[in-house]
Design a protein around this motif. Structure first.
Motif, short mmCIF file in Angstrom:
data_model
loop_
_atom_site.label_atom_id
_atom_site.label_comp_id
_atom_site.label_asym_id
_atom_site.label_seq_id
_atom_site.Cartn_x
_atom_site.Cartn_y
_atom_site.Cartn_z
N MET A 1 -11.12 12.22 -3.53
CA MET A 1 -10.54 11.94 -4.74
C MET A 1 -9.04 11.59 -4.64
O MET A 1 -8.61 10.47 -5.15
N GLU A 2 -8.18 12.44 -3.97
CA GLU A 2 -6.92 12.10 -3.79
C GLU A 2 -6.66 10.79 -3.10
O GLU A 2 -5.95 10.05 -3.45
N ASN A 3 -7.56 10.81 -2.02
CA ASN A 3 -7.31 9.48 -1.18
C ASN A 3 -7.54 8.05 -1.95
O ASN A 3 -6.88 7.36 -1.93
N PHE A 4 -8.66 8.26 -2.84
CA PHE A 4 -9.16 7.31 -3.77
C PHE A 4 -7.82 7.00 -4.56
O PHE A 4 -7.66 5.62 -4.89
N VAL A 5 -7.29 7.70 -5.24
CA VAL A 5 -6.19 7.53 -6.29
C VAL A 5 -4.70 7.22 -5.42
O VAL A 5 -4.49 5.95 -5.83
N ASN A 6 -4.79 7.49 -4.35
CA ASN A 6 -3.48 6.82 -3.42
C ASN A 6 -3.91 5.39 -3.05
O ASN A 6 -2.95 4.68 -3.24
N ALA A 7 -5.11 5.11 -2.76
CA ALA A 7 -5.64 3.89 -2.53
C ALA A 7 -5.52 3.00 -3.62
O ALA A 7 -4.84 1.90 -3.24
N LEU A 8 -5.69 3.70 -4.74
CA LEU A 8 -5.54 2.53 -5.75
C LEU A 8 -4.11 2.32 -6.27
O LEU A 8 -3.82 1.23 -6.53
N VAL A 9 -3.50 3.18 -6.00
CA VAL A 9 -1.87 3.02 -6.19
C VAL A 9 -1.26 2.10 -5.16
O VAL A 9 -0.75 1.16 -5.38
N SER A 10 -1.75 2.23 -3.65
CA SER A 10 -1.33 1.46 -2.95
C SER A 10 -1.76 -0.08 -3.21
O SER A 10 -1.16 -0.88 -2.75
N GLY A 11 -3.08 -0.21 -3.63
CA GLY A 11 -3.53 -1.34 -3.92
C GLY A 11 -2.79 -2.17 -5.03
O GLY A 11 -2.62 -3.55 -5.05
N LEU A 12 -2.61 -1.69 -5.90
CA LEU A 12 -1.56 -1.92 -7.06
C LEU A 12 -0.20 -2.54 -6.67
O LEU A 12 0.22 -3.63 -6.96
N ILE A 13 0.40 -1.83 -5.66
CA ILE A 13 1.58 -2.30 -5.08
C ILE A 13 1.50 -3.54 -4.25
O ILE A 13 2.01 -4.60 -4.58
N SER A 14 0.39 -3.54 -3.23
CA SER A 14 0.24 -4.92 -2.65
C SER A 14 -0.34 -6.00 -3.58
O SER A 14 0.23 -7.01 -3.25
N GLY A 15 -1.02 -5.36 -4.38
CA GLY A 15 -1.46 -6.57 -5.44
C GLY A 15 -0.30 -7.13 -6.26
O GLY A 15 -0.49 -8.41 -6.38
N SER A 16 0.60 -6.40 -6.60
CA SER A 16 1.70 -7.31 -7.27
C SER A 16 2.40 -8.03 -6.24
O SER A 16 3.07 -8.99 -6.73
N LEU A 17 2.62 -7.67 -5.11
CA LEU A 17 3.63 -8.38 -3.98
C LEU A 17 2.60 -9.71 -4.03
O LEU A 17 3.30 -10.80 -4.11
N TYR A 18 1.36 -9.59 -3.69
CA TYR A 18 0.55 -10.83 -3.57
C TYR A 18 0.45 -11.70 -4.71
O TYR A 18 0.76 -12.97 -4.82
N ALA A 19 0.70 -11.06 -5.97
CA ALA A 19 0.83 -11.94 -7.22
C ALA A 19 2.01 -12.77 -7.26
O ALA A 19 1.94 -13.86 -7.29
N ALA A 20 3.39 -12.04 -6.91
CA ALA A 20 4.46 -12.67 -6.74
C ALA A 20 4.19 -13.93 -5.81
O ALA A 20 4.90 -14.90 -6.07
N MET A 21 3.46 -13.81 -4.60
CA MET A 21 3.64 -14.65 -3.71
C MET A 21 2.45 -15.93 -4.16
O MET A 21 3.08 -17.04 -3.82
N ALA A 22 1.72 -15.55 -4.82
CA ALA A 22 0.81 -16.71 -5.21
C ALA A 22 1.25 -17.36 -6.47
O ALA A 22 1.03 -18.87 -6.60
#
Lengths: 288, 321
Positions: A1-22
């Motif tokens: 559960m902890e890992n999953f939430v942390n993964a979601l957070v890091s996904g959000l971060i890289s996702g927003s960077l990808y958004a800026a790039m795209a």
């Protein structure tokens, strides 16, 4: 559960960077129908320019970013004016611009390599320390990145909605003859679009350079990810690109957690194929 | 036959005779090697041009197709001991099947940019896939000591086998260009709507060319591994990709002889490029940009104007006598 939430957070971060790039890719395609196959190296140039100002002249971060954005705007406009504009007048412009930007991308990538060498560079973090809430831990730097991306996206959408230039760009995106009828100078708008998209792309390169490392070749990886994102979200759709980037960022984080990093790319590719088969106009795109 | 005989057919016969006799004229092993590369790369370039220049399929993944063929043939010959006479056609068929199902069917219905995106991403995925499947493909090291066409083959043998393959493939491409499929593309290019009215099915014709072209490219990959003995993920790298694009653009897109001419210039000229060392890729990028911007017709255009000059000269003679 902890890992999953942390993964979601890091996904959000890289996702927003990808958004800026795209965004830069989708802006150019949306307005001028030119697909920029040299996109990655544009982001790399923006990041290297900032890195150079920061590390060699000790310019403060904000000023360095502004200077690099001004440089990117000029670069984008010049590139459009002297290369893309004549190419667009030829009958086979769609693919000749693709090949031209591919060649230009390689050329610029190797120019960067010749000037700065192959060693890995990185832009310093924007903020130190981390925020801790229960078991979730996020670096302040990453929170700042998300905020910056959100503000940038908001600013861009306001620009497209309320300024005259932004409205003209949307008009050209909808219909070139229609825009000409109401007296919009198409070539001027194309030039401004390239300038704007290069600014956005260079800016995203700076953000990516603070989170990941920087070398002359990293642009390819960013660009190919950008390709999947813009197609996934719908070519030419800015909101689609943002949503797609967040989805794919989350997919990436979750896949890395449960399957390992090597599976990220195959999963992206399969998702990409599925979208292309079922909904070729992308999840939010209007037309095929 | 004699009616069609002119200086052009004489030139072709001369060139072919030269290539046939070249190993007997004291060609060094290295020069034979260069010719083998020329035969194989001109096939890859000619097939790519068939897609890009004739059928309007904006593929960017043909080097990937070649690698699939190369690895298929290499693994079949090395691990299963299947004779090269069979591995080359199998490599072509496997490539064509995989690529047409995975890329052609989803993307050919869509507008041009999708096929470019999909093929580029596909070709970009292959190297990481190859390093993941180390047990079969040899990973980053690649496959080595792949059996030659026949045991104890020397460079001269490989030279002739590749030359025969080269002639066969070019013959097929020539037939395709002048077949109803080729004519359909001419019609589509000149007036799309009129072509539709004549009953041309763009998707089907494009799919045919895609399947055939990937088959021949995959077979060329098979020839490559048997002639040279090894293949690795660097074969898929950015440099061969750019070199092949440069061949097509330099020679002349959408012409039969353009890519062959471009392949000759690039394969034999690459030795000079080697002198540039680390600047090589910079020069290649600049070369591609310059051709597209300033000489979109390629070298073949020069030859066409030369041809007109010669024809004018030849025509003048009968009138004076």
């Amino acid at each position: 559960m902890e890992n999953f939430v942390n993964a979601l957070v890091s996904g959000l971060i890289s996702g927003s960077l990808y958004a800026a790039m795209a965004l830069g890719l989708t802006i150019i395609y949306g307005v001028s129908r030119v697909f920029n196959f040299g996109h990655g190296v544009i982001a790399v140039i923006g990041a290297y320019f900032t890195w150079y100002l920061l590390s060699n002249f000790g310019v403060p971060f904000l000023l360095a970013t502004l200077l690099s954005m001004a440089f990117m705007a000029l670069f984008g406009w010049l590139l459009y004016r002297f290369t893309i504009n004549p190419l667009l007048k030829k009958p086979n412009w769609e693919f000749s611009t693709v090949l031209f930007m591919l060649g230009a991308g390689i050329l610029l990538e190797n120019v960067v390599l010749q000037i700065f060498g192959p060693r890995v560079k990185s832009i310093p973090l924007l903020a130190e320390g981390a925020l801790k809430v229960a078991f979730i831990q996020i670096n302040w730097h990453e929170i700042l990145l998300i905020v910056i991306v959100l503000v940038a996206i908001l600013a861009l959408s306001l620009f497209f909605k309320y300024t005259r230039t932004g409205q003209a760009m949307r008009a050209v995106a909808q219909s070139v003859p229609g825009a000409q009828v109401v007296g919009i100078n198409i070539e001027q708008i194309f030039g401004m679009t390239f300038a704007l998209a290069f600014v956005v792309t260079g800016f995203s390169g700076i953000l990516l350079g603070t989170k990941y490392y920087l070398n002359p070749h990293i642009g390819w990886e960013w660009m190919v990810k950008g390709f999947v994102i813009v197609t996934f979200g719908g070519l030419g759709s800015t909101s689609g690109a943002v949503v797609a980037a967040l989805i794919l960022g989350l997919v990436e984080a979750v896949a890395t957690l449960y399957l390992g990093a090597i599976w990220v790319w195959p999963i992206w590719f399969v998702l990409f194929l599925i979208v292309l088969l079922l909904r070729p106009q992308g999840i939010l795109g209007g037309r095929a | 036959m004699l009616k069609n005989f002119n200086w052009k057919s004489a030139l072709y016969i001369l060139v072919i005779a030269f290539i046939l006799l070249y190993p007997w004229l004291g060609a060094s092993s290295y020069n034979k090697h260069l010719f083998i590369l020329f035969f194989i790369w001109s096939i890859v370039a000619a097939n790519w041009n068939l897609m890009m220049g004739y059928a309007g399929i904006n593929s960017l993944g043909n080097i990937g197709f070649m690698a699939i063929g190369g690895y298929t043939a290499g693994i079949l010959a090395k691990s299963f001991g299947i004779p090269p006479l069979l591995t080359v056609p199998i490599a072509g068929l496997v490539t064509s099947l995989v690529v047409t199902l995975a890329l052609g069917l989803p993307a050919l219905r869509l507008s041009g940019i999708y096929i470019a995106l999909l093929t580029l991403i596909f070709a970009d995925t292959l190297p990481s896939l190859l390093t993941q499947t180390r047990e079969i493909t040899g990973g980053a090291m690649g496959l080595h000591e792949i059996p030659p066409f026949y045991p104890g083959m020397d460079k001269t043998g490989a030279y002739y086998i590749c030359f025969v393959f080269f002639l066969i493939v070019l013959g097929i491409i020539y037939r395709v260009i002048h077949s109803p499929t080729g004519m359909a593309f001419v019609a589509l290019r000149d007036s799309e709507n009129f072509a539709y009215c004549l009953g041309v099915n763009k998707f089907r014709e494009r799919l045919k060319v895609f399947a055939l072209s990937s088959l021949l490219t995959g077979a060329a990959g098979g020839m490559y591994v048997h002639a040279l003995g090894d293949i690795s993920p660097t074969t898929l790298g950015i440099e061969p990709f750019l070199l092949t694009i440069a061949m097509i653009e330099l020679g002349g897109v959408g012409t039969f002889f353009g890519p062959i001419l471009g392949a000759a210039v690039i394969v034999f000229g690459n030795e000079f490029l080697r002198l540039a060392g680390t600047l090589r890729l910079t020069l290649l990028g600049a070369l591609i940009c310059t051709i597209i911007l300033f000489y979109p017709g390629g070298v073949i255009q020069l030859f066409h104007s030369l041809e007109h000059q010669i024809e004018r000269l030849l025509k003048r003679k009968p009138s004076t006598s």
